[in-house]
Scaffold this motif. Structure first.
Motif, PDB file in Angstrom:
ATOM      1  N   LEU A  96     -52.906   7.261  14.168  1.00  0.00           N
ATOM      2  CA  LEU A  96     -54.219   6.412  13.944  1.00  0.00           C
ATOM      3  C   LEU A  96     -54.120   5.606  15.066  1.00  0.00           C
ATOM      4  CD1 LEU A  96     -53.691   5.061  10.275  1.00  0.00           C
ATOM      5  CD2 LEU A  96     -55.344   6.521  11.168  1.00  0.00           C
ATOM      6  N   LYS A  97     -55.441   5.533  15.946  1.00  0.00           N
ATOM      7  CA  LYS A  97     -55.734   4.927  16.940  1.00  0.00           C
ATOM      8  C   LYS A  97     -55.450   3.223  16.604  1.00  0.00           C
ATOM      9  CE  LYS A  97     -57.337   7.948  19.667  1.00  0.00           C
ATOM     10  NZ  LYS A  97     -56.813   8.373  21.003  1.00  0.00           N
ATOM     11  N   GLY A  98     -54.875   2.711  17.752  1.00  0.00           N
ATOM     12  CA  GLY A  98     -54.517   1.222  17.414  1.00  0.00           C
ATOM     13  C   GLY A  98     -53.404   0.910  16.977  1.00  0.00           C
ATOM     14  N   TYR A  99     -52.679   2.026  16.658  1.00  0.00           N
ATOM     15  CA  TYR A  99     -51.115   1.735  16.032  1.00  0.00           C
ATOM     16  C   TYR A  99     -50.297   2.671  16.804  1.00  0.00           C
ATOM     17  CZ  TYR A  99     -53.697  -0.328  12.006  1.00  0.00           C
ATOM     18  OH  TYR A  99     -54.512  -1.161  11.367  1.00  0.00           O
ATOM     19  N   GLU A 100     -49.235   1.819  17.478  1.00  0.00           N
ATOM     20  CA  GLU A 100     -48.287   2.664  18.469  1.00  0.00           C
ATOM     21  C   GLU A 100     -46.917   2.665  17.907  1.00  0.00           C
ATOM     22  OE1 GLU A 100     -47.610   0.332  22.275  1.00  0.00           O
ATOM     23  OE2 GLU A 100     -49.012  -0.918  21.398  1.00  0.00           O
ATOM     24  N   THR A 101     -46.538   2.153  16.864  1.00  0.00           N
ATOM     25  CA  THR A 101     -45.381   2.213  16.348  1.00  0.00           C
ATOM     26  C   THR A 101     -45.362   2.450  14.770  1.00  0.00           C
ATOM     27  OG1 THR A 101     -44.494   0.727  17.800  1.00  0.00           O
ATOM     28  CG2 THR A 101     -42.980   1.019  15.999  1.00  0.00           C
ATOM     29  N   TYR A 102     -44.608   3.460  14.328  1.00  0.00           N
ATOM     30  CA  TYR A 102     -44.643   3.725  12.732  1.00  0.00           C
ATOM     31  C   TYR A 102     -43.216   3.559  12.095  1.00  0.00           C
ATOM     32  CZ  TYR A 102     -49.315   5.345  14.147  1.00  0.00           C
ATOM     33  OH  TYR A 102     -50.767   5.642  14.727  1.00  0.00           O
ATOM     34  N   SER A 103     -43.406   3.382  10.796  1.00  0.00           N
ATOM     35  CA  SER A 103     -42.158   3.510  10.024  1.00  0.00           C
ATOM     36  C   SER A 103     -42.113   4.658   9.052  1.00  0.00           C
ATOM     37  CB  SER A 103     -41.757   2.149   9.301  1.00  0.00           C
ATOM     38  OG  SER A 103     -41.271   1.269  10.250  1.00  0.00           O
ATOM     39  N   TYR A 104     -40.979   5.075   8.603  1.00  0.00           N
ATOM     40  CA  TYR A 104     -40.824   6.117   7.597  1.00  0.00           C
ATOM     41  C   TYR A 104     -39.892   5.601   6.770  1.00  0.00           C
ATOM     42  CZ  TYR A 104     -38.361  10.156   5.725  1.00  0.00           C
ATOM     43  OH  TYR A 104     -37.620  11.154   4.965  1.00  0.00           O
ATOM     44  N   TYR A 105     -40.088   5.853   5.457  1.00  0.00           N
ATOM     45  CA  TYR A 105     -39.108   5.071   4.415  1.00  0.00           C
ATOM     46  C   TYR A 105     -38.651   6.197   3.320  1.00  0.00           C
ATOM     47  CZ  TYR A 105     -41.287   0.673   6.387  1.00  0.00           C
ATOM     48  OH  TYR A 105     -41.826  -0.144   7.022  1.00  0.00           O
ATOM     49  N   GLY A 106     -38.509   7.235   3.693  1.00  0.00           N
ATOM     50  CA  GLY A 106     -38.104   8.496   3.096  1.00  0.00           C
ATOM     51  C   GLY A 106     -36.446   8.771   3.207  1.00  0.00           C
ATOM     52  N   PRO A 107     -35.977   9.727   2.397  1.00  0.00           N
ATOM     53  CA  PRO A 107     -34.423   9.850   2.063  1.00  0.00           C
ATOM     54  C   PRO A 107     -33.865  10.445   3.408  1.00  0.00           C
ATOM     55  CG  PRO A 107     -35.851  11.638   1.248  1.00  0.00           C
ATOM     56  CD  PRO A 107     -36.846  10.632   1.595  1.00  0.00           C
ATOM     57  N   TRP A 162     -31.151   8.164   5.222  1.00  0.00           N
ATOM     58  CA  TRP A 162     -29.697   8.072   4.801  1.00  0.00           C
ATOM     59  C   TRP A 162     -28.821   8.852   5.652  1.00  0.00           C
ATOM     60  CZ3 TRP A 162     -27.720   5.208   0.844  1.00  0.00           C
ATOM     61  CH2 TRP A 162     -28.665   4.482  -0.134  1.00  0.00           C
ATOM     62  N   MET A 163     -29.282   9.712   6.472  1.00  0.00           N
ATOM     63  CA  MET A 163     -28.538  10.686   7.384  1.00  0.00           C
ATOM     64  C   MET A 163     -28.736  10.299   8.737  1.00  0.00           C
ATOM     65  SD  MET A 163     -28.756  14.354   5.245  1.00  0.00           S
ATOM     66  CE  MET A 163     -30.504  13.907   4.700  1.00  0.00           C
ATOM     67  N   THR A 164     -29.588   9.390   9.131  1.00  0.00           N
ATOM     68  CA  THR A 164     -30.195   9.033  10.508  1.00  0.00           C
ATOM     69  C   THR A 164     -30.161   7.840  10.736  1.00  0.00           C
ATOM     70  OG1 THR A 164     -32.333   8.939   9.863  1.00  0.00           O
ATOM     71  CG2 THR A 164     -31.336  11.181  10.387  1.00  0.00           C
ATOM     72  N   PHE A 165     -29.061   6.902  10.125  1.00  0.00           N
ATOM     73  CA  PHE A 165     -28.877   5.448  10.615  1.00  0.00           C
ATOM     74  C   PHE A 165     -30.195   4.632  10.436  1.00  0.00           C
ATOM     75  CE2 PHE A 165     -25.355   7.909  12.208  1.00  0.00           C
ATOM     76  CZ  PHE A 165     -24.244   6.848  11.871  1.00  0.00           C
ATOM     77  N   ASN A 166     -31.063   4.981   9.589  1.00  0.00           N
ATOM     78  CA  ASN A 166     -32.388   4.287   9.220  1.00  0.00           C
ATOM     79  C   ASN A 166     -33.279   4.351  10.474  1.00  0.00           C
ATOM     80  OD1 ASN A 166     -32.193   3.820   6.396  1.00  0.00           O
ATOM     81  ND2 ASN A 166     -30.608   1.819   6.868  1.00  0.00           N
ATOM     82  N   GLY A 211     -29.077  -0.482  12.186  1.00  0.00           N
ATOM     83  CA  GLY A 211     -29.944   0.303  11.200  1.00  0.00           C
ATOM     84  C   GLY A 211     -29.704  -0.012   9.754  1.00  0.00           C
ATOM     85  N   PHE A 212     -28.507  -0.260   9.434  1.00  0.00           N
ATOM     86  CA  PHE A 212     -27.894  -0.226   8.157  1.00  0.00           C
ATOM     87  C   PHE A 212     -28.625  -1.501   7.555  1.00  0.00           C
ATOM     88  CE2 PHE A 212     -24.107   1.949   9.582  1.00  0.00           C
ATOM     89  CZ  PHE A 212     -24.377   3.234   8.870  1.00  0.00           C
ATOM     90  N   LYS A 213     -28.818  -2.630   8.304  1.00  0.00           N
ATOM     91  CA  LYS A 213     -29.633  -3.770   7.684  1.00  0.00           C
ATOM     92  C   LYS A 213     -31.106  -3.956   7.832  1.00  0.00           C
ATOM     93  CE  LYS A 213     -25.350  -6.370   8.892  1.00  0.00           C
ATOM     94  NZ  LYS A 213     -24.918  -7.612   9.788  1.00  0.00           N
TER      95      LYS A 213
END
Length: 323
Positions: free
Chosen positions: A237-248, A251-255, A270-272
């Protein structure tokens, strides 16, 4: 929109990176977040278990046929190695032992590097600092693809090839974009890795070494975990240069999916990071976010609007002084 312009397919902006100001605002409103900063005692034990698991696995594959070596490299070993690269990412922020014990963090990253098969941790640390300090910085942030990558990898087939070759581009791009002098720690990292690889080869032969390196290459190329490389900063999306992902897969990628939170507070492990979102939900819940790294990879390959140039770039004064 006066501060944004599309040039060379990148989106060039003439504002400061957003995370510095966000950090100030959030800390002013929620000073309790400061208590999350500092070393995480769980990290060293989890990383140690992953490293030992990989050494045990490389012993088990020594007598397998080559096709099974590559199968397990992709299906298991590469997943562990990808997790270890993200552990090294966390360790690069000194969250394993804290800022008072910098050398412990550096050498622990070298230890976490061993199953990856090739020296990586010291060089990553050197360049990752600039990724945070100069996010999207022209000639400073080596996470930004080169002009050649953007020009050549522009069709679905080529973009798929680019994803497969991502490990090579991440390794070689710094040499062309922002070359830096080799550090003493990089030499130690390389010598340690070479020594361990040699011992493994002398004990168990070539297959365990191939298991390590092939797993690293395959699972940081086209693999569900690798969706985070695209999800983090590419302009869906234009105007957003960082995004999060909150999926499962967190758990295997240090958040690592909590990427907006990570750039706001890189000194929090990452754990916190889920606690950051829990404390300050109004700063994160309503932002654009990804729900599937596999979908991210699919969209990147098949959407005409996406490609290596789908990134925000900015010019920093430091770069102007150097050129």
């Amino acid at each position: 929109m006066g501060n944004r312009i599309t040039r060379g397919n990148f989106e060039w902006v003439y504002t400061e990176q957003p995370h510095t100001q966000r950090r100030k605002e959030i800390l002013a409103k929620y000073p309790a977040i400061k208590s999350l900063m500092g070393p995480d005692p769980h990290l060293k034990w989890i990383v140690s278990c992953l490293v030992l698991t990989q050494f045990f696995a490389c012993y088990l594959v020594k007598d397998l046929s080559w096709r099974w070596v590559f199968f397990w490299a992709y299906a298991f070993g590469g997943c562990v190695n990808h997790s270890l690269t993200l552990a090294i990412h966390d360790i690069s922020h000194n969250v394993a032992f804290g800022n008072k014990f910098i050398q412990r963090n550096r050498w622990f990253a070298v230890f976490a590097n061993l199953p990856i098969g090739l020296p990586y941790s010291a060089s990553f640390k050197k360049y990752h600092i600039d990724h945070h300090r100069y996010l999207g910085g022209d000639k400073l942030d080596v996470d930004i693809p080169t002009d050649f990558e953007c020009w050549f990898f522009c069709t679905p087939v080529r973009k798929l090839l680019w994803l497969f070759l991502q490990p090579l581009f991440y390794a070689l791009r710094p040499l062309f974009v922002n070359p830096m002098a080799i550090t003493q720690m990089e030499i130690y990292n390389a010598l340690t890795q070479l020594a361990v690889d040699l011992v493994i080869y002398m004990l168990w032969g070539l297959k365990p070494i191939v298991y390590f390196i092939a797993g690293t290459f395959l699972c940081t190329g086209i693999h569900p975990f690798s969706g985070h490389f695209i999800a983090e900063h590419y302009l869906f999306l234009k105007g957003y240069e960082t995004y999060s992902y909150y999926g499962p897969l967190n758990w295997m990628t240090f958040n690592v999916g909590y990427h907006m939170e990570h750039h706001d507070f890189p000194s929090i492990s990452g754990f916190k990071l889920p606690m950051v979102r829990k404390i300050a939900p109004e700063y994160y819940d309503n932002l654009p976010q990804h729900h599937s790294w596999i979908q991210v990879l699919w969209d990147f390959v098949f959407k005409d609007t996406m490609g290596p140039a789908s990134r925000t770039k900015r010019v920093y004064k430091e770069a102007l002084k150097s050129f």
